[in-house]
Design an enzyme around this catalytic site. Sequence first.
Site, short mmCIF file in Angstrom:
data_model
loop_
_atom_site.label_atom_id
_atom_site.label_comp_id
_atom_site.label_asym_id
_atom_site.label_seq_id
_atom_site.Cartn_x
_atom_site.Cartn_y
_atom_site.Cartn_z
N ARG A 1 103.82 54.29 38.50
CA ARG A 1 104.43 54.22 37.17
C ARG A 1 105.97 54.19 37.21
O ARG A 1 106.59 53.42 36.47
CB ARG A 1 103.93 55.35 36.26
N CYS B 1 108.40 51.59 53.19
CA CYS B 1 109.52 50.83 53.72
C CYS B 1 110.00 49.87 52.63
O CYS B 1 109.86 48.66 52.76
CB CYS B 1 109.03 50.07 54.94
N1 LLP Z 1 91.98 50.13 25.18
C1 LLP Z 1 92.43 48.98 25.72
C2 LLP Z 1 91.83 47.72 25.33
C3 LLP Z 1 93.50 49.00 26.64
O1 LLP Z 1 93.95 47.86 27.14
C4 LLP Z 1 94.06 50.23 27.01
C5 LLP Z 1 95.16 50.29 27.97
C6 LLP Z 1 93.54 51.42 26.43
C7 LLP Z 1 92.51 51.32 25.52
C8 LLP Z 1 94.06 52.77 26.77
O2 LLP Z 1 95.41 52.93 26.48
P1 LLP Z 1 96.06 54.39 26.56
O3 LLP Z 1 95.38 55.24 25.54
O4 LLP Z 1 95.81 54.91 27.94
O5 LLP Z 1 97.50 54.19 26.30
N2 LLP Z 1 99.46 51.37 33.29
C9 LLP Z 1 100.17 51.67 32.07
C10 LLP Z 1 99.26 51.64 30.87
C11 LLP Z 1 98.50 50.34 30.73
C12 LLP Z 1 97.51 50.40 29.60
C13 LLP Z 1 96.56 49.26 29.65
N3 LLP Z 1 95.58 49.29 28.61
C14 LLP Z 1 100.88 53.01 32.22
O6 LLP Z 1 100.84 53.58 33.30
O7 LLP Z 1 101.52 53.48 31.26
#
Ligand code: LLP
Length: 417
Positions: free
Chosen positions: A306, A338
């Site tokens: 992240r 690295c």
């Molecule tokens: N529903 C759908 C269709 C999604 O695409 C996502 C997240 C969620 C629910 C859940 O979202 P949340 O409640 O966790 O915000 N890697 C990034 C976050 C990418 C989210 C992708 N989709 C990070 O580390 O912040």
Amino acid sequence: MSEFPLVREQIGGVPIRQLVETYGTPLYVYDLSVIERQLAQLAAFDIVRYAQKACSNLTVLRLLRERGALTDAVSAGELRRAELAGYPLQGDPPPVVFTADLFERGTLELIVEQGVHANLGSPHMVAQLGERAPGREVTLRINPGFGHGHSRKTNTGGTHSKHGIWHEDLESCLLTADRNGLAVSGLHMHIGSGADLDHLSQVCRAMRDAAMQVGRSVKSISAGGGLPVPYAEGESPIDVDGYFERWDATRRELEGEFGHSVRLEIEPGRFLVAESGFLICEIRAIKQAGPNVFYLVDAGFTHLARPILYGAYHPMSLCAPFAEQRSMQEVLVGGPLCESGDIFTQDAEGIVRPQTLPKANVGELLVIERTGAYGATMASNYNSLPLAAEVVIRNGTPELARRRQTIDEMLAGEIVS
Ligand code: LLP
């Protein structure tokens, strides 16, 4: 104790030293009681559908199933995880919903054969599923034309986003669905992670408009995920009641229009797991570069991506004897990879941003906090570093939830001829 302590001795009642003696470092630890506390806050929603991409460890997924959450899957791998965590793949309401913007060939077959409910994010998905499985109920994921996110990369609405059916294409998708005998029983909008209440009102209006366009076949609406959590001092927790009230009002309006009940789903990932997770690492070297002090730890962006991906801030703490009596210093924290970007303390432009931590010695433990969401699930084997072990704390007792990957396991699929 501050919500963001700079010194930490234990997690969920278990001494960190003990965890490290048993399981080594780097180590992900999830305090299951935090996940249960977060889930309980969402009890007003008819269905909490856990977006397992945030933390798909089977022990975590099983706990959420046992506590009544349903789940979302975005790949054949996540469908398999859902099954292994004890979810049936079919049911009403669907225990597992497959959400995507395209069907990989094998995954489409699986969904057809197993009768998995699909949340379709592109006109081609509607056509492809309609051709293979006429008569199905489906959900359509709509891109309402705007979005929001903690970073450009997590904003999932608007013209630059690949997610969802563009709102102006809804009509033609309904025709395709009709032609193929698909019934649109649900609508879904997820406009990004970290949306605030003002944006939410906009989404609710867009949802109402889309549902009116689809009509009485709509039995459920999903608010998507995106509920934020505080990562830093000064960030306050989301007003869950305000969030619910806005969606509930939208749902009631639609119930009035349609004359039948409409199920209200929410699909959080981060909200349920972020605060439960801690990445424990050992400080293996400390050095100075001009004015900058670096704590170099045995976890890198292969374990927690992240910061390098989004410039995400994670609070940190030191686990060391008498740490609370030590003076503080501004430090940068980096890993073993690295690559100069392997720094946990950086902003979205890649500029290093020191954090205040107690003075430390080599061999002491650093805890990167609030790493339960999108930590272990985004790990990689870059630089041929094995994946970390994962441990859960259940009722004050640690349990291994994933053993540390061995180098041989990491290399297992490779062929030397
Ligand atoms: N529903 C759908 C269709 C999604 O695409 C996502 C997240 C969620 C629910 C859940 O979202 P949340 O409640 O966790 O915000 N890697 C990034 C976050 C990418 C989210 C992708 N989709 C990070 O580390 O912040």
